[in-house]
Design a protein around this motif. Structure first.
Motif, PDB file in Angstrom:
ATOM      1  N   GLN A 167     -13.763 -11.109  73.700  1.00 36.85           N
ATOM      2  CA  GLN A 167     -12.445 -11.736  73.809  1.00 36.85           C
ATOM      3  C   GLN A 167     -12.545 -13.249  73.767  1.00 36.85           C
ATOM      4  O   GLN A 167     -11.775 -13.926  73.077  1.00 36.85           O
ATOM      5  CB  GLN A 167     -11.764 -11.305  75.116  1.00 36.85           C
ATOM      6  N   LEU A 276      -4.388 -22.624  54.089  1.00 35.26           N
ATOM      7  CA  LEU A 276      -3.054 -22.086  54.349  1.00 35.26           C
ATOM      8  C   LEU A 276      -2.069 -23.236  54.561  1.00 35.26           C
ATOM      9  O   LEU A 276      -2.379 -24.139  55.312  1.00 35.26           O
ATOM     10  CB  LEU A 276      -3.128 -21.225  55.603  1.00 35.26           C
TER      11      LEU A 276
ATOM     12  N   VAL B  50      -7.201  -3.351  81.698  1.00 37.04           N
ATOM     13  CA  VAL B  50      -6.935  -4.764  81.456  1.00 37.04           C
ATOM     14  C   VAL B  50      -7.846  -5.324  80.367  1.00 37.04           C
ATOM     15  O   VAL B  50      -7.427  -6.160  79.567  1.00 37.04           O
ATOM     16  CB  VAL B  50      -7.098  -5.555  82.762  1.00 37.04           C
ATOM     17  N   ASP B  51      -9.114  -4.859  80.339  1.00 38.46           N
ATOM     18  CA  ASP B  51     -10.039  -5.369  79.323  1.00 38.46           C
ATOM     19  C   ASP B  51      -9.567  -5.013  77.919  1.00 38.46           C
ATOM     20  O   ASP B  51      -9.583  -5.847  77.010  1.00 38.46           O
ATOM     21  CB  ASP B  51     -11.427  -4.792  79.566  1.00 38.46           C
ATOM     22  N   PHE B  54      -6.607  -7.090  76.988  1.00 37.45           N
ATOM     23  CA  PHE B  54      -7.015  -8.453  76.646  1.00 37.45           C
ATOM     24  C   PHE B  54      -7.513  -8.507  75.196  1.00 37.45           C
ATOM     25  O   PHE B  54      -7.132  -9.378  74.404  1.00 37.45           O
ATOM     26  CB  PHE B  54      -8.124  -8.872  77.604  1.00 37.45           C
ATOM     27  N   THR B  55      -8.348  -7.510  74.841  1.00 38.74           N
ATOM     28  CA  THR B  55      -8.848  -7.466  73.470  1.00 38.74           C
ATOM     29  C   THR B  55      -7.719  -7.270  72.482  1.00 38.74           C
ATOM     30  O   THR B  55      -7.672  -7.922  71.433  1.00 38.74           O
ATOM     31  CB  THR B  55      -9.864  -6.325  73.336  1.00 38.74           C
ATOM     32  N   SER B  58      -5.814 -10.541  72.031  1.00 38.21           N
ATOM     33  CA  SER B  58      -6.482 -11.617  71.283  1.00 38.21           C
ATOM     34  C   SER B  58      -6.760 -11.202  69.843  1.00 38.21           C
ATOM     35  O   SER B  58      -6.529 -11.990  68.927  1.00 38.21           O
ATOM     36  CB  SER B  58      -7.760 -12.038  71.996  1.00 38.21           C
ATOM     37  N   VAL B  59      -7.252  -9.982  69.639  1.00 37.04           N
ATOM     38  CA  VAL B  59      -7.611  -9.562  68.287  1.00 37.04           C
ATOM     39  C   VAL B  59      -6.387  -9.062  67.528  1.00 37.04           C
ATOM     40  O   VAL B  59      -6.072  -9.542  66.438  1.00 37.04           O
ATOM     41  CB  VAL B  59      -8.689  -8.466  68.323  1.00 37.04           C
ATOM     42  N   VAL B  63      -5.509 -12.904  66.124  1.00 33.35           N
ATOM     43  CA  VAL B  63      -6.260 -13.265  64.929  1.00 33.35           C
ATOM     44  C   VAL B  63      -5.898 -12.390  63.722  1.00 33.35           C
ATOM     45  O   VAL B  63      -5.766 -12.898  62.608  1.00 33.35           O
ATOM     46  CB  VAL B  63      -7.771 -13.205  65.242  1.00 33.35           C
ATOM     47  N   VAL B  66      -2.906 -13.555  61.882  1.00 31.73           N
ATOM     48  CA  VAL B  66      -3.218 -14.734  61.069  1.00 31.73           C
ATOM     49  C   VAL B  66      -3.900 -14.312  59.776  1.00 31.73           C
ATOM     50  O   VAL B  66      -3.590 -14.825  58.693  1.00 31.73           O
ATOM     51  CB  VAL B  66      -4.106 -15.703  61.872  1.00 31.73           C
ATOM     52  N   PHE B  67      -4.836 -13.345  59.874  1.00 34.57           N
ATOM     53  CA  PHE B  67      -5.534 -12.879  58.669  1.00 34.57           C
ATOM     54  C   PHE B  67      -4.546 -12.248  57.690  1.00 34.57           C
ATOM     55  O   PHE B  67      -4.612 -12.483  56.483  1.00 34.57           O
ATOM     56  CB  PHE B  67      -6.624 -11.875  59.037  1.00 34.57           C
ATOM     57  N   VAL B  69      -1.319 -12.843  57.453  1.00 34.54           N
ATOM     58  CA  VAL B  69      -0.461 -13.886  56.875  1.00 34.54           C
ATOM     59  C   VAL B  69      -1.222 -14.667  55.813  1.00 34.54           C
ATOM     60  O   VAL B  69      -0.684 -14.969  54.738  1.00 34.54           O
ATOM     61  CB  VAL B  69       0.064 -14.818  57.992  1.00 34.54           C
ATOM     62  N   ALA B  70      -2.520 -14.948  56.079  1.00 40.20           N
ATOM     63  CA  ALA B  70      -3.322 -15.668  55.093  1.00 40.20           C
ATOM     64  C   ALA B  70      -3.470 -14.849  53.816  1.00 40.20           C
ATOM     65  O   ALA B  70      -3.356 -15.381  52.703  1.00 40.20           O
ATOM     66  CB  ALA B  70      -4.693 -15.997  55.673  1.00 40.20           C
ATOM     67  N   ALA B  71      -3.698 -13.533  53.972  1.00 39.15           N
ATOM     68  CA  ALA B  71      -3.848 -12.681  52.790  1.00 39.15           C
ATOM     69  C   ALA B  71      -2.551 -12.609  52.005  1.00 39.15           C
ATOM     70  O   ALA B  71      -2.555 -12.664  50.769  1.00 39.15           O
ATOM     71  CB  ALA B  71      -4.307 -11.285  53.206  1.00 39.15           C
ATOM     72  N   PHE B  73      -0.228 -14.893  51.961  1.00 39.11           N
ATOM     73  CA  PHE B  73      -0.034 -16.221  51.375  1.00 39.11           C
ATOM     74  C   PHE B  73      -0.817 -16.369  50.076  1.00 39.11           C
ATOM     75  O   PHE B  73      -0.356 -17.007  49.126  1.00 39.11           O
ATOM     76  CB  PHE B  73      -0.502 -17.265  52.393  1.00 39.11           C
ATOM     77  N   ARG B  74      -1.994 -15.755  50.003  1.00 44.02           N
ATOM     78  CA  ARG B  74      -2.827 -15.877  48.815  1.00 44.02           C
ATOM     79  C   ARG B  74      -2.520 -14.812  47.767  1.00 44.02           C
ATOM     80  O   ARG B  74      -3.011 -14.918  46.650  1.00 44.02           O
ATOM     81  CB  ARG B  74      -4.304 -15.795  49.186  1.00 44.02           C
TER      82      ARG B  74
END
Lengths: 276, 81
Positions: A167, A276, B50-51, B54-55, B58-59, B63, B66-67, B69-71, B73-74
């Motif tokens: 994490q 981006l 909780v662990d 949390f993962t 975050s993942v 992230v 974002v990946f 959206v980037a894909a 966008f391209r």
């Protein structure tokens, strides 16, 4: 074909749904998992490893192999993105865009034209550039260091609270990605280059593997950290705690670097030129 | 554990999941997928994992959105089916 798929989904979904009533209740003390497997770890983890967070103890110590190969999977994902997307021929792009900082004029320099790279008055911009917002820039500049600090806290405090290398590494990578989004890709590449992220990605996996091999050299099984107690001043229990910490740091480094690496390749379509 | 809250979040998970695969705009689909991940994260933390939560936060919600959206966008925002 679509109707066939719908029927298949309905049948198997219904089957899964009907079976789910047979599953033990949430937190049922008489379920097989709670009677045979869990009690040992819940009772013994603190005595074996002196790690209060049982999840961390299981992930990095009792089931160390799983986490090792998970890290390897993350690294191979980054490697796969690199091999699929990265374009290595260094042909100059058709046209580049430069912005005169004082007046805001945009120059379009055709292929073969003279590039104003080294002057302070021009700034290279992406072809899909939009006028940057002061609020976004300032907010990201303020927030990024705190996100990075929080990521380090999550990695270092994984023994006591939820979190750990995975994490924390993702959060640290997200901070660098946020910097790349709010500024531009080239500035980020000057700070953490592609080579750095690739080397750190493999370096994290090597830290994990090296810890396991060190345990063999010191006379115990692979990833059995209690053998690290040959280091003076460590008893076997705290040696396992420190072994978990080393491994978590390795995982954190690997995950950070791979996330950034994947983002570089995805956002620039493999050219590492315009982001981006 | 409040079962009303549980039920609302579970419904949101189902709605987000269905809309993520049925929206024609791929950018919207990526964002719905992020919302789905966030709802799953809430569900995990309600169940006490909780662990995992949390993962997931975050993942899944961070992230991977974002990946996506980037894909998008391209490549392209449109989907053919």
């Amino acid at each position: 074909m679509k109707r066939l798929g719908l029927i298949a989904i309905m049948v198997f979904g219904g089957l899964l749904f009907s079976i789910s009533f047979e599953l033990p209740d949430l937190g049922d003390a008489r379920s097989p998992a709670s009677t045979h497997v869990s009690p040992y770890y819940i009772e013994q983890a603190i005595h074996d490893t002196s790690v209060p967070n049982v999840v961390t103890a299981i992930l990095a110590d009792y089931r160390g192999y799983d986490t090792l190969f998970e890290t390897a999977v993350i690294f191979s994902a980054g490697l796969a993105c690199f091999f699929l997307l990265r374009i290595t021929d260094r042909k100059a792009p058709k046209a580049r865009f430069y912005r005169h900082l004082a007046t805001g004029l945009t120059l379009r320099v055709e292929k073969g034209g003279r590039l104003p790279e080294d002057t302070k008055e021009f700034e290279r911009i992406d072809s899909a550039w939009v006028p940057s917002d002061v609020i976004i820039n300032m907010t990201c500049r303020l927030v990024v260091p705190f996100i990075q600090l929080f990521a380090l806290y999550v990695i270092a405090h994984g023994h006591h609270s939820p979190g750990g290398g995975f994490q924390g590494g993702v959060i640290f990578g997200a901070a660098i990605i946020l910097y790349a989004i709010s500024n531009n890709l080239r500035r980020t590449l000057r700070r953490t280059s592609e080579r750095t992220s690739a080397l750190l990605g493999s370096g994290g996996v090597i830290i994990y593997l090296g810890t396991g091999l060190l345990c063999i050299l010191l006379g115990a099984g692979f990833l059995n950290y209690s053998s690290l107690s040959l280091v003076p001043g460590l008893d076997p229990v705290s040696a396992r705690s420190y072994g978990i910490l080393i491994v978590e740091i390795g995982v954190g480094i690997a995950v950070t670097a791979v996330m950034v690496w994947i983002y570089y390749n995805l956002a620039s379509a493999g050219k590492l030129d315009e982001g981006l | 554990m409040i079962w009303q809250l549980d039920l609302i979040i579970l419904l949101m998970v189902v709605i987000c999941g269905i809309s993520a695969i049925s929206i024609r705009d791929l950018l919207g689909s990526a964002i719905m997928f992020g919302a789905y991940s966030f709802m799953m994260c809430l569900l995990w933390s309600i169940m006490g994992a909780v662990d995992v939560s949390f993962t997931e936060a975050s993942v899944g919600a961070g992230v991977s959105t974002v990946f996506f959206v980037a894909a998008v966008f391209r490549t392209t925002r449109r989907t053919r089916d």
